[in-house]
Design an enzyme around this catalytic site. Structure first.
Site, PDB file in Angstrom:
ATOM      1  N   GLY A 555       0.817  -1.211   0.000  1.00 25.60           N
ATOM      2  CA  GLY A 555       0.000   0.000   0.000  1.00 25.60           C
ATOM      3  C   GLY A 555       0.849   1.258   0.000  1.00 25.60           C
ATOM      4  O   GLY A 555       2.035   1.238   0.352  1.00 25.60           O
ATOM      5  N   GLY A 557       0.510   5.554   0.968  1.00 26.37           N
ATOM      6  CA  GLY A 557      -0.319   6.540   1.660  1.00 26.37           C
ATOM      7  C   GLY A 557       0.191   7.938   1.396  1.00 26.37           C
ATOM      8  O   GLY A 557       1.095   8.153   0.580  1.00 26.37           O
ATOM      9  N   GLY A 560       3.914   7.993   2.953  1.00 25.63           N
ATOM     10  CA  GLY A 560       4.831   6.868   2.946  1.00 25.63           C
ATOM     11  C   GLY A 560       4.297   5.641   2.254  1.00 25.63           C
ATOM     12  O   GLY A 560       3.273   5.669   1.570  1.00 25.63           O
ATOM     13  N   VAL A 562       3.736   1.192   2.637  1.00 25.68           N
ATOM     14  CA  VAL A 562       3.534   0.110   3.599  1.00 25.68           C
ATOM     15  C   VAL A 562       3.997  -1.197   2.965  1.00 25.68           C
ATOM     16  O   VAL A 562       3.564  -1.545   1.864  1.00 25.68           O
ATOM     17  CB  VAL A 562       2.067   0.000   4.034  1.00 25.68           C
ATOM     18  N   LYS A 577       5.368   0.520   7.945  1.00 26.83           N
ATOM     19  CA  LYS A 577       5.081   1.797   7.299  1.00 26.83           C
ATOM     20  C   LYS A 577       6.360   2.620   7.267  1.00 26.83           C
ATOM     21  O   LYS A 577       6.877   3.022   8.300  1.00 26.83           O
ATOM     22  CB  LYS A 577       3.980   2.537   8.068  1.00 26.83           C
ATOM     23  N   ASP A 680      -8.915  11.165  10.537  1.00 30.18           N
ATOM     24  CA  ASP A 680      -8.888  10.615   9.171  1.00 30.18           C
ATOM     25  C   ASP A 680      -9.562   9.244   9.116  1.00 30.18           C
ATOM     26  O   ASP A 680      -9.021   8.273   8.581  1.00 30.18           O
ATOM     27  CB  ASP A 680      -7.451  10.515   8.677  1.00 30.18           C
TER      28      ASP A 680
END
Length: 857
Positions: A555, A557, A560, A562, A577, A680
């Site tokens: 992933g 974000g 950063g 993951v 992360k 968030d």
């Protein structure tokens, strides 16, 4: 004249019409019929026993209708039949063991695409006149009987059943191949999508040399590909993909000089791609070797395959440069997929020779250098994926020549310069991704760039302008005034500049001293924060992720990446992360997340295991946080991206997830020593473990309520956009302070998304019309019209149940839905003061859970 009066009628073919209803009973009185065809209509019902009255029938075709039931026993006693077609209906039941004895004259037997079950009748071993045998797409089980006497057999298709032993070590599954060796006229054999296991026998090479098509994909075939397979020199189609094959591709495949389509993908084949094979397969049009363990270079001999239309070498370990001979194949029109390998060097300008290519995917390799302008010559290109490389330089404006381009992905490269304004003229473009590059300048305003949801620009901090929803900074105004030449008062200006320089120098020295002091204070604060957490070294994380390999990237974000990895100190997989410290706010995100997790523990919060604050192998600052790994991914994936899993979340599962999220918020808002605002909350930040328990994650912009309510003025102003568009409460856009009421708004939108299946950023929501309004209009009388169609899907004896039936089966379902919608609306009202708090939500959810658990309604 009615049809029953045609007593002497011998031939009746009413196929390929739009006939509906049942077959009229009067048909069974036409005793002179020899040929009867109802194929390709919309007939329903069953075939009655009365069909046995037509003693002279030689051909029966009812294919491609909507007929159902079991076949009448009288049909299997019609010894005159030579051709029997029932394909493409809904017939079920097993076939009589002796049917091919009572039907000795059968030549063509087409029973595919039905629901027949049971074993293939053993009496087929006596069907000596059989030419075409097709029972594909049914539910037949067991082994294939001996076929030795079927010497006229031309086509044998048993694909997509449950035949075989379901074992990768069985030796009996392929005995039928030995019996087929006797069938000298054999042309087509389809046995794919079954349970045949074990190694392919060497005697497969003894099948008829007339064989042109052999399909064995999606079984449990293991071991080496036998060299003897190359004896089938007239093959034009060979499919062995999706099995367990190992070792190398046999050199004997170079004998396949007539081969047109070759599929060996999704196995465990190793070694290099034999150059001799590609050099000889001059008739090849489709070649798929993807998802294996192949190594080495792509042979330049592929240039001999002048008729290639599609090539897929993706997901291997191929290395070296892309051969120009491959790019020179102007015949390539479907795709060229070289993604997920270790190819290096430049993307050669010869790529422009692929003028007819529809899809070009070279993503996730080690390509460097610039994107050649010649790529604009690929005029039929629809999909261009160059992401995950090290390409640099500018994005060529020649891409605007690709008028049919649908998707362009340049994610994670080193591209610089601006986004060419000409790209906004590609009217067909549906997706544009240049995230995590070094781009700057003004973003175009027209074309694809008008739709923020179809453009990804993350990680390019120097971009500006664009439409408002992209939330980029404003571009500085262009200087349209020309500087005046210094013609007068030169000495005065020099004096002024000298004074200004001294003042500036004084200011710079003061600023440097101030920054050094602040840096020391911040470092002390950082060290204090992370000192209380267990730490791990950069080397350990590097090893755990195979050098932060793209294959372990799960992933990306806002600040950063993951990765999935396994630490030596942990016996389980973890999520790592890695902060992109070049991204503005990444350092603050690291501190915020460490602060948030330092003193909080809850079963519905993702657990932080350790952290890393160090330097990488290049001496650059490196920061990472290690969490529990959640095997079932994110709620976002389950709501919007799991169609390929053919499973969606039921109402009960969604309700449990909602309760878990609410429990986490209750803990953050009321049970922590200092209340925390998440800031968030959205589906991608809700992760699901083995038991589908929800865990709230990503506290990168979380804030302590005591800090927000205090006198720290920079807590809100430094945040920029607080959260994610669609989930962020409207008051945050007006510089209001962060609050628990803001989290409640995000929770309400998330709940409405789970109930409707619609993202708050859906294209239908614009000009003030949003997800809250969409639900409010339908509430309470028309909620079944907006509820997610998959939410109430369930299985009842393998039959899909509609929303209305599901509600009838459980009277409380609609009432529970109404209550959930009400919670979502109450949380997402515009005014923060009117929103209900998390304590009220927990109370309501407990009532709903009890009601749904009561089978009496």
């Amino acid at each position: 004249m009615e049809i029953h009066s045609l007593a002497k009628l011998e031939f009746l073919n009413v196929g390929k019409n739009n006939l509906t209803g049942r077959i009229p009973p009067s048909i069974w009185n036409l005793s002179s019929l020899t040929v009867l065809s109802f194929a390709y209509n919309y007939l329903e019902g069953n075939i009655p026993e009365e069909i046995g009255l037509l003693k002279n029938l030689t051909v029966i075709s009812v294919s491609q209708n909507r007929l159902s039931g079991t076949l009448p026993l009288s049909l299997f006693n019609m010894s005159s039949l030579t051709d029997l077609y029932t394909a493409g209906n809904q017939f079920h039941g097993s076939l009589p063991t002796n049917m091919f004895t009572t039907l000795p004259n059968l030549r063509q037997f087409l029973f595919g695409s039905n629901q027949y079950s049971g074993p293939i009748p053993t009496s087929i071993s006596n069907a000596s006149r059989m030419q075409l045998f097709d029972i594909g797409l049914n539910n037949f089980v067991g082994q294939i009987p001996n076929l030795r006497k079927l010497q006229d057999l031309f086509i044998f298709a048993v694909d997509a059943n449950h035949l075989g032993s379901n074992s990768s070590s069985s030796g009996d599954d392929w005995e039928f191949i030995k019996s087929l060796v006797n069938c000298s006229k054999l042309d087509i054999v389809f046995v794919q999508d079954n349970n045949f296991g074990g190694p392919l026998p060497k005697f497969i090479g003894n099948l008829s040399t007339h064989l042109s098509q052999l399909a064995m994909a999606s079984n449990l075939i293991s071991g080496k590909i036998p060299t003897e397979l190359g004896n089938l020199v007239n093959l034009i189609y060979l499919s062995i993909e999706d099995n367990l094959l190992t070792d190398v591709i046999p050199e004997s495949f170079s004998k396949f000089q007539k081969m047109q389509e070759l599929f060996l993908d999704e196995n465990k084949l190793s070694g290099e791609i034999p150059a001799a094979i590609l050099g000889n397969l001059s008739q090849l049009s489709l070649l798929d070797l993807s998802d294996n363990l192949l190594v080495g270079k792509i042979p330049s001999t592929i240039g001999n395959c002048k008729m290639l239309q599609g090539v897929d070498f993706s997901m291997n370990n191929l290395s070296g440069a892309i051969p120009t001979e491959l790019l020179g194949l102007s015949s390539l029109s479907i795709l060229l997929n070289l993604s997920h390998n270790s190819l290096s060097g430049n993307l050669p300008p010869e790529v422009g020779l692929l003028r007819n290519i529809g899809m070009l995917d070279i993503s996730e390799n080690h390509l460097s250098g610039g994107i050649p302008a010649k790529i604009g010559d690929c005029l039929n290109l629809e999909y261009l994926f160059l992401d995950g490389n090290s390409l640099d330089g500018n994005i060529p404006s020649s891409l605007s020549s690709l008028k049919g381009l649908l998707q362009l992905d340049l994610l994670r490269n080193n591209l610089s310069g601006s986004i060419p304004q000409e790209l906004q003229n590609i009217s067909a473009l549906e997706w544009f991704n240049v995230s995590f590059n070094n781009l700057g300048g003004e973003v175009p305003l027209l074309g694809i760039f008008k739709n923020a949801s179809r453009v990804s620009l993350t990680g390019n901090d120097r971009l500006c302008g664009g439409v408002a929803k992209l939330n980029l900074r404003l571009c500085p105004p262009k200087d349209v005034k020309k500087r005046k030449h210094l013609t007068h008062h030169r000495k005065l200006i020099i004096i002024i500049f000298s004074i200004a320089f001294l003042l500036l120098l004084s200011f710079v020295l003061t600023f440097i001293i101030y920054k050094l002091m602040r840096k020391r204070q911040r470092k002390a604060s950082t060290d204090s924060t992370i000192e209380q957490l267990p730490k791990v070294s950069y080397q350990e994380l590097h090893h755990a992720t195979d050098g932060f390999s793209g294959q372990n990237l799960i992933g990306t974000g806002g600040v950063g990446f993951v990765y999935k990895g396994r630490l030596n100190s942990e016996e389980r997989i973890v999520a790592i992360k890695v902060l992109n410290l070049q991204k503005k706010g990444a350092h603050k995100s690291f501190i915020a997340e460490c602060n948030a997790f330092r003193n909080i523990r809850h079963r519905n919060l993702v657990k932080i295991i350790t952290c890393c604050s160090s330097v990488d192998h290049k001496g650059n600052d490196f920061k990472a946080i290690v969490y529990e790994f959640m095997t079932n991914g994110s709620l976002e994936e389950w709501l919007h991206q799991n169609a390929e899993l053919q499973r969606t979340l039921t109402l009960e599962e969604r309700l449990e997830i909602v309760f878990g999220i609410a429990s986490a918020l209750h803990y953050l808002h009321h049970d922590c020593e200092k209340p925390i605002v998440h800031c968030d909350l959205k589906p991608s930040n809700v992760l699901l473990d083995d038991d589908m328990v929800a865990h709230v994650s990503d506290f990168g912009i979380a804030r302590l309520v005591s800090t927000i309510d205090g006198n720290s003025n920079n807590q809100t102003s430094s945040m920029g956009i607080k959260g994610t568009i669609g989930y962020t409460p409207p008051e945050y856009g007006m510089d209001s302070q962060l609050s628990t009421e803001g989290d409640m708004y995000s929770f309400g939108i998330l709940l409405l998304e789970m109930l409707t299946g619609r993202r708050p950023t859906d294209e239908m929501f614009k000009d003030g019309y949003n997800l809250h309004n969409y639900v409010k209009i339908a509430f309470p009388n028309n909620i079944l019209e907006i509820v997610d169609a998959t939410l109430l899907s369930m299985e009842n004896d393998h039959v899909a149940v509609t929303t209305e039936v599901a509600i009838h089966l459980h009277p409380n379902v609609e009432r529970c839905l109404s209550s959930l919608f009400k919670i979502g609306l109450s949380c997402s009202v515009e005014s923060p003061r009117e929103r209900i708090n998390i304590k009220q939500v927990i109370t309501e959810l407990n009532i709903i859970l009890k009601a749904l658990a009561d089978p009496r309604g």
